[in-house]
Design a protein around this motif. Structure first.
Motif, PDB file in Angstrom:
ATOM      1  N   ILE A  72      81.029  83.071  73.592  1.00  0.00           N
ATOM      2  CA  ILE A  72      80.871  82.008  74.583  1.00  0.00           C
ATOM      3  C   ILE A  72      82.178  81.263  74.855  1.00  0.00           C
ATOM      4  N   ASP A  73      83.250  81.587  74.075  1.00  0.00           N
ATOM      5  CA  ASP A  73      84.541  80.985  74.418  1.00  0.00           C
ATOM      6  C   ASP A  73      85.001  81.461  75.781  1.00  0.00           C
ATOM      7  N   CYS A  74      84.669  82.726  76.050  1.00  0.00           N
ATOM      8  CA  CYS A  74      85.067  83.258  77.357  1.00  0.00           C
ATOM      9  C   CYS A  74      83.893  83.172  78.337  1.00  0.00           C
ATOM     10  N   HIS A  75      82.718  83.593  77.874  1.00  0.00           N
ATOM     11  CA  HIS A  75      81.527  83.545  78.743  1.00  0.00           C
ATOM     12  C   HIS A  75      80.965  82.136  78.692  1.00  0.00           C
ATOM     13  N   THR A  76      81.701  81.205  79.258  1.00  0.00           N
ATOM     14  CA  THR A  76      81.397  79.782  79.096  1.00  0.00           C
ATOM     15  C   THR A  76      80.097  79.366  79.770  1.00  0.00           C
ATOM     16  N   ASP A  77      79.637  80.182  80.716  1.00  0.00           N
ATOM     17  CA  ASP A  77      78.407  79.757  81.408  1.00  0.00           C
ATOM     18  C   ASP A  77      77.141  80.198  80.663  1.00  0.00           C
ATOM     19  N   VAL A  78      77.331  80.807  79.510  1.00  0.00           N
ATOM     20  CA  VAL A  78      76.151  81.159  78.704  1.00  0.00           C
ATOM     21  C   VAL A  78      75.857  79.985  77.768  1.00  0.00           C
TER      22      VAL A  78
END
Lengths: 354, 287
Positions: free
Chosen positions: A71-77
């Motif tokens: 979720i550091d990169c897939h912040t919209d999760v």
């Protein structure tokens, strides 16, 4: 979407029995455990057509991002399982000047934007590569890592995944052959084309603009150490720059020949190889591209000669002849003039006294 | 005024001398005769002086025709050609230098340079053909005979060096062409032959490469470059000195442009030719 999630749940329950490569305490475990750690976790993008949503976590844990959370990169999760398809993410959401997560920043993304690839991508060309096409998505490795797709030895293959014809040509070339024999200092795509600042050859910034080709080749071919190790002559570029072609190129006559005009580029072959454009029997044709009357005579003589170098053969002797003739004659002229002036001065002085 | 004072002084001196010798004063008639004598003598002196000045002036202004108009024009075309070739050839030879870079980037492009160089080459070849044609004329044949090297030139050279070193007090007597002029002429012939031949091979490289091996082409290129520098250095030392910087002709010897040489320089620089011309004139005057 529901179907998909249901499928995911089923798969997870199946997968639970198998050996897991991640610990239950891993913060990323939930993403993997429930869905993305399963090798056939996929989404139907069109009827009968699937896209894999599997993440090879073992690969991820050896990548440069191994300490990051999904979720550091897939912040919209924000909730797992997520209700909507996460947005596309991009490297630049961390790798920008002034980021707080400590992502290294360089000028490369900016250079990339100016490059042929970046421009095509900006135009919306579906075949244009973005960062991930070369660096991969979840298993980004340092260029020094032999498993990285941008490691020297892997670069031709990486570029070749799109440029397949050029890749096959390259593999036949002296550079490709050397690379296959694990000679890592052999030229790979990016040595000549550059990687991020890759411009079309008619762009003056391009490493392959006619005025830059010789310098690009010189990065290796004027390097005494590399050339000695490989047994390749090292003064070729210097000799080229002293030649008619070299002078013409330097002063804006771009139609003049540069290295690749004669040697070819992707499929550069030794002059001993009958397929090479510089194989003696092929020279008439090669020179003939620009000089229509060229005959087999063009092969009778040395190439890339530096007149002051004994390797230039007869030209060296002409050079030496004129060098000494000029020194002796000019010194003689000056000596004679000084003598004449002295004589006149002496005569004038005696004349005025007498 | 000064003359009348002079005259008075002379009359006075003569009067005193005569009076001392005769031991008496001169009477008026005698004094008058003395005065007339002095005047006549002074007038004769003055006339002689005027004649001498006039003769010197005439000698200084008298000139000989050294070169025909044809020769002067040949030299002019040659000079223009060589200057064009030099200013466009040097930046090619020294293409690495900052000044060559400045010329090609800011003054004229390489393409223009090439055109100017070939214009210069055309002038040089044109004057070469012209000169060869001229050598076949009566004037040309005579000049060529004068230009042929002779053993005398060697002796002249040695004698001149001796003179310059102070080992001998007399300059050797030169004919129509001194050894230094002959040397320059034959150096020019040799230089032009090398430059034109190698230059044509480079200019028409397609033809060259069709019939001759590449190494001959490379030799032509190197010879063109080497001979060019030698020629330019000869021009700015030998030619510049003899035609410009030499104290005798400084700042410039105009003879090659006007065709004229003064009698004074003729006698000094080409005494044998001068003597011969004088003999011929005397012979022509005698029936």
């Amino acid at each position: 979407m529901r179907q998909l999630l249901a499928l995911g749940m089923v798969l997870i329950s199946l997968g639970l029995g198998s050996e897991l490569s991640y610990g239950q305490r891993d913060p990323n475990a939930r993403c993997l455990l429930e869905c993305h750690g399963t090798s056939d976790f996929k989404r139907e993008v069109a009827p009968g057509q699937f896209k894999s949503l599997y993440v090879d976590y073992e690969q991820f844990k050896t990548s440069v991002h191994k300490d990051k959370l999904c979720i550091d990169c897939h912040t919209d999760v924000t909730a797992i399982p997520h209700q909507r398809r996460p947005e596309q993410i991009h490297c630049l959401q961390c790798h920008y000047q002034g980021n707080v997560v400590g992502a290294p920043v360089s000028e490369r993304p900016e250079k990339y934007k100016e490059s042929v690839h970046g421009k095509a991508f900006a135009r919306g060309d579906p075949n244009a590569p973005d960062c991930k096409h070369c660096h991969t998505v979840h298993s980004v490795r340092a260029p020094t890592d032999p498993l990285s797709p941008v490691y020297r030895a892997n670069i031709p293959k990486t570029c070749g995944s799109c440029h397949i014809e050029i890749y096959t040509e390259y593999l036949e070339s002296v550079h490709g052959q050397a690379l296959r024999n694990n000679i890592l200092e052999s030229a790979v795509c990016s040595d000549c084309h550059r990687e991020h600042d890759l411009f079309p050859p008619d762009d003056p910034r391009s490493s392959l603009h006619p005025q830059n080709v010789a310098n690009t080749c010189a990065r290796c071919h004027a390097d005494v150490k590399i050339m000695e190790r490989r047994g390749v002559p090292v003064k070729q570029v210097e000799a080229f720059k002293k030649s008619f072609h070299g002078i013409a190129i330097e002063f804006e006559v771009l139609k003049s020949a540069n290295c690749v005009s004669c040697h070819g580029y992707h499929k550069i072959l030794s002059s001993r190889d009958p397929r090479s454009p510089i194989y003696p029997l092929n020279l008439a044709n090669t020179c003939g591209q620009c000089h229509p009357n060229a005959s087999e005579n063009v092969a009778r003589g040395r190439f890339h000669i530096i007149p002051s170098d004994p390797g230039a053969g007869i030209v060296f002797w002409v050079y030496e002849f004129y060098r000494w003739l000029t020194i002796v004659m000019t010194a003689g002229f000056i000596f004679y003039i000084v003598l004449d002036l002295y004589g006149r001065w002496r005569h004038a002085r005696r004349g005025s006294h007498g | 005024m000064a003359d009348s004072a002079n005259e008075e002084r002379l009359v006075h001196e003569l009067q005193r001398e005569l009076e001392r010798e005769l031991d008496r004063s001169l009477d008026d008639a005698e004094l008058q005769r003395v005065k007339e004598l002095v005047r006549a003598q002074l007038e004769a002196e003055l006339r002689a002086k005027q004649r001498r000045i006039a003769r010197e002036k005439e000698q200084a202004e008298e000139y000989f025709v050294r070169f025909s108009l044809n020769v002067c024009l040949q030299h002019l075309v040659l000079a223009i050609g060589v200057i064009l070739l030099t200013i466009t050839g040097l930046p090619i030879k020294f293409h690495d230098s900052a000044w060559a870079e400045f010329i090609f980037r800011h003054i004229w492009s390489l393409e223009v340079n090439r055109i100017i160089h070939r214009v210069g080459a055309s002038l040089l070849m044109f004057v070469t053909v012209w000169h060869i044609g001229w050598l076949m004329t009566r004037e040309g044949r005579r000049e060529l005979r004068e230009l042929l090297p002779r053993v005398k030139d060697l002796w002249d050279f040695i004698a001149n060096v001796k003179f310059m070193l102070g080992l001998s007090s007399e300059r050797p007597k030169f004919g129509r062409y001194s050894y230094s002029e002959k040397f320059e002429y034959w150096a020019l012939v040799w230089g032009t032959a090398v430059m034109v031949l190698s230059g044509l091979m480079l200019w028409f490289h397609r033809i060259t490469l069709a019939y001759l091996p590449k190494y001959i082409f490379d030799v032509a290129l190197q010879a063109h470059s080497g001979e060019a520098l030698l020629a330019i250095l000869a021009l700015i030392t030998w030619h510049m000195y003899h035609a410009h910087l030499n104290p005798e002709v400084f700042p410039m010897n105009m003879t090659i442009f006007t065709g004229k040489i003064s009698k004074k320089r003729m006698i000094e620089e080409h005494p044998l030719e001068y003597e011969q011309i004088m003999r011929e004139r005397a012979g022509a005057e005698r029936p």
